[in-house]
Design a protein around this motif. Structure first.
Motif, PDB file in Angstrom:
ATOM      1  N   LYS A  29       0.856  -1.088   0.062  1.00  0.00           N
ATOM      2  CA  LYS A  29       0.200  -0.024  -0.007  1.00  0.00           C
ATOM      3  C   LYS A  29       0.876   1.136  -0.007  1.00  0.00           C
ATOM      4  O   LYS A  29       1.168   1.798   0.942  1.00  0.00           O
ATOM      5  CB  LYS A  29      -0.982  -0.113   1.180  1.00  0.00           C
ATOM      6  CG  LYS A  29      -1.597  -1.232   1.415  1.00  0.00           C
ATOM      7  CD  LYS A  29      -2.885  -1.650   0.198  1.00  0.00           C
ATOM      8  CE  LYS A  29      -3.533  -2.598   0.676  1.00  0.00           C
ATOM      9  NZ  LYS A  29      -4.429  -3.039  -0.435  1.00  0.00           N
ATOM     10  N   PHE A  30       1.400   1.607  -1.245  1.00  0.00           N
ATOM     11  CA  PHE A  30       2.426   2.688  -1.194  1.00  0.00           C
ATOM     12  C   PHE A  30       1.894   4.135  -0.761  1.00  0.00           C
ATOM     13  O   PHE A  30       2.756   4.817  -0.460  1.00  0.00           O
ATOM     14  CB  PHE A  30       2.810   2.831  -2.827  1.00  0.00           C
ATOM     15  CG  PHE A  30       1.528   3.236  -3.593  1.00  0.00           C
ATOM     16  CD1 PHE A  30       1.512   4.724  -3.735  1.00  0.00           C
ATOM     17  CD2 PHE A  30       0.814   2.473  -4.247  1.00  0.00           C
ATOM     18  CE1 PHE A  30       0.462   5.043  -4.824  1.00  0.00           C
ATOM     19  CE2 PHE A  30      -0.226   2.825  -5.249  1.00  0.00           C
ATOM     20  CZ  PHE A  30      -0.685   4.242  -5.284  1.00  0.00           C
ATOM     21  N   TYR A  31       0.627   4.191  -0.966  1.00  0.00           N
ATOM     22  CA  TYR A  31      -0.055   5.420  -0.305  1.00  0.00           C
ATOM     23  C   TYR A  31      -0.187   5.576   1.122  1.00  0.00           C
ATOM     24  O   TYR A  31      -0.062   6.708   1.753  1.00  0.00           O
ATOM     25  CB  TYR A  31      -1.304   5.860  -0.990  1.00  0.00           C
ATOM     26  CG  TYR A  31      -2.272   4.385  -0.865  1.00  0.00           C
ATOM     27  CD1 TYR A  31      -2.981   4.474   0.508  1.00  0.00           C
ATOM     28  CD2 TYR A  31      -2.218   3.492  -1.751  1.00  0.00           C
ATOM     29  CE1 TYR A  31      -3.812   2.983   0.563  1.00  0.00           C
ATOM     30  CE2 TYR A  31      -3.050   2.375  -1.588  1.00  0.00           C
ATOM     31  CZ  TYR A  31      -4.009   2.104  -0.542  1.00  0.00           C
ATOM     32  OH  TYR A  31      -4.623   1.069  -0.475  1.00  0.00           O
ATOM     33  N   LEU A  32       0.068   4.421   2.002  1.00  0.00           N
ATOM     34  CA  LEU A  32       0.213   4.672   3.406  1.00  0.00           C
ATOM     35  C   LEU A  32       1.161   5.397   3.694  1.00  0.00           C
ATOM     36  O   LEU A  32       2.354   5.043   3.512  1.00  0.00           O
ATOM     37  CB  LEU A  32      -0.139   3.270   4.072  1.00  0.00           C
ATOM     38  CG  LEU A  32      -1.501   2.546   3.606  1.00  0.00           C
ATOM     39  CD1 LEU A  32      -1.393   1.128   4.118  1.00  0.00           C
ATOM     40  CD2 LEU A  32      -2.577   3.334   4.225  1.00  0.00           C
ATOM     41  N   HIS A  34       1.984   8.478   3.681  1.00  0.00           N
ATOM     42  CA  HIS A  34       2.452   9.645   2.996  1.00  0.00           C
ATOM     43  C   HIS A  34       1.110  10.669   3.267  1.00  0.00           C
ATOM     44  O   HIS A  34       0.265  10.372   2.762  1.00  0.00           O
ATOM     45  CB  HIS A  34       2.595   9.258   1.463  1.00  0.00           C
ATOM     46  CG  HIS A  34       3.494   8.493   0.975  1.00  0.00           C
ATOM     47  ND1 HIS A  34       4.902   8.857   0.931  1.00  0.00           N
ATOM     48  CD2 HIS A  34       3.606   7.133   0.798  1.00  0.00           C
ATOM     49  CE1 HIS A  34       5.712   7.967   0.650  1.00  0.00           C
ATOM     50  NE2 HIS A  34       4.948   6.823   0.541  1.00  0.00           N
ATOM     51  N   TYR A  35       1.453  11.738   3.951  1.00  0.00           N
ATOM     52  CA  TYR A  35       0.588  12.762   4.440  1.00  0.00           C
ATOM     53  C   TYR A  35       0.524  14.064   3.683  1.00  0.00           C
ATOM     54  O   TYR A  35       1.635  14.377   3.257  1.00  0.00           O
ATOM     55  CB  TYR A  35       0.652  12.842   5.912  1.00  0.00           C
ATOM     56  CG  TYR A  35       1.010  11.657   6.731  1.00  0.00           C
ATOM     57  CD1 TYR A  35      -0.302  10.669   6.652  1.00  0.00           C
ATOM     58  CD2 TYR A  35       1.886  11.320   7.613  1.00  0.00           C
ATOM     59  CE1 TYR A  35      -0.145   9.467   7.330  1.00  0.00           C
ATOM     60  CE2 TYR A  35       2.182   9.973   8.156  1.00  0.00           C
ATOM     61  CZ  TYR A  35       0.912   9.146   8.170  1.00  0.00           C
ATOM     62  OH  TYR A  35       1.213   7.957   8.771  1.00  0.00           O
ATOM     63  N   ALA A  36      -0.459  14.655   3.561  1.00  0.00           N
ATOM     64  CA  ALA A  36      -0.658  15.969   3.042  1.00  0.00           C
ATOM     65  C   ALA A  36      -0.242  16.796   4.147  1.00  0.00           C
ATOM     66  O   ALA A  36      -1.140  17.313   5.050  1.00  0.00           O
ATOM     67  CB  ALA A  36      -2.244  16.166   2.662  1.00  0.00           C
ATOM     68  N   ASP A 129      -1.809  15.404   8.644  1.00  0.00           N
ATOM     69  CA  ASP A 129      -2.299  15.055   7.540  1.00  0.00           C
ATOM     70  C   ASP A 129      -3.515  15.968   7.175  1.00  0.00           C
ATOM     71  O   ASP A 129      -4.512  15.733   7.747  1.00  0.00           O
ATOM     72  CB  ASP A 129      -2.818  13.533   7.517  1.00  0.00           C
ATOM     73  CG  ASP A 129      -3.099  12.948   6.021  1.00  0.00           C
ATOM     74  OD1 ASP A 129      -2.600  13.590   5.104  1.00  0.00           O
ATOM     75  OD2 ASP A 129      -3.781  12.030   6.245  1.00  0.00           O
ATOM     76  N   ASP A 130      -3.400  16.921   6.144  1.00  0.00           N
ATOM     77  CA  ASP A 130      -4.244  17.896   5.785  1.00  0.00           C
ATOM     78  C   ASP A 130      -4.678  18.552   7.173  1.00  0.00           C
ATOM     79  O   ASP A 130      -3.869  19.248   7.506  1.00  0.00           O
ATOM     80  CB  ASP A 130      -5.416  16.913   5.083  1.00  0.00           C
ATOM     81  CG  ASP A 130      -6.446  17.892   4.229  1.00  0.00           C
ATOM     82  OD1 ASP A 130      -5.919  19.087   3.774  1.00  0.00           O
ATOM     83  OD2 ASP A 130      -7.583  17.499   4.227  1.00  0.00           O
TER      84      ASP A 130
END
Length: 181
Positions: A29-32, A34-36, A129-130
């Motif tokens: 899960k490459f997107y886990l 990675h935070y905005a 994250d955001d």
């Protein structure tokens, strides 16, 4: 071994196996993780932390209040099981450990204290994250320049109306530090 312990062991091993398989499954899960997050937001969150410390130092309850989402936020230490049991046995069998009074009681304490107050933060970690952030740090709370409490403190913040606000503060509490060995 009696049957009850064998059942507990089997259940524990099944739970551990399930946990490990869930952790391993996240590898693809490459997107886990990675935070905005922006440098500007991290700076603003640090400014909230500095303002919190200043409000305590200056005994400014109004400033403290401006940093939280509302007066009813979760604002509590985490009592030991011994403390929970004592209160449940002597006064309130439903006591869950959440401090009565929360933020308003703390703000009132700070505003009306006759002694010098200070909270120092160490090893701060910010994850953002955001519009959601977590802040975790070691702390010392001082009264008249003497550490009266130390531990780990965690905040949750939300960005609303373009401002970061604290909506949860939870900390461990160890009282006065032990003498250095």
């Amino acid at each position: 071994m009696n049957e009850r312990y064998i059942k507990r062991f089997v259940l524990l091993m099944a739970a551990a196996s399930s946990l490990l398989s869930n952790v391993a499954a996240a590898d693809d899960k490459f997107y886990l993780g990675h935070y905005a997050s922006t440098p500007e937001d991290i700076i603003e969150i640090n400014q909230v932390m500095q303002a919190f410390q200043s409000a305590i130092l200056d005994k400014n309850g109004k400033l403290l209040s401006s940093l939280v989402l509302n007066s009813q936020i979760l604002f509590s230490t985490t009592p030991s099981q011994k403390e929970l049991d004592h209160i449940r046995d002597t006064t309130d069998e439903h006591y869950d450990g959440i401090a009565v009074g929360g933020f308003p009681a703390f703000s009132n304490f700070v505003s009306n204290s006759k002694t010098a107050l200070q909270e120092k933060f160490y090893n701060a970690r910010i994850t953002q994250d955001d519009n959601l952030a977590w802040v975790s740090f070691d702390f010392e709370f001082l009264e008249d320049n003497v550490v009266t409490n130390y531990g780990l403190e965690n905040w949750q913040l939300i960005k609303t109306d373009d401002k970061w606000k604290i909506f949860s503060v939870v900390w461990s509490s160890h009282g006065k530090p032990p003498a250095k060995p």
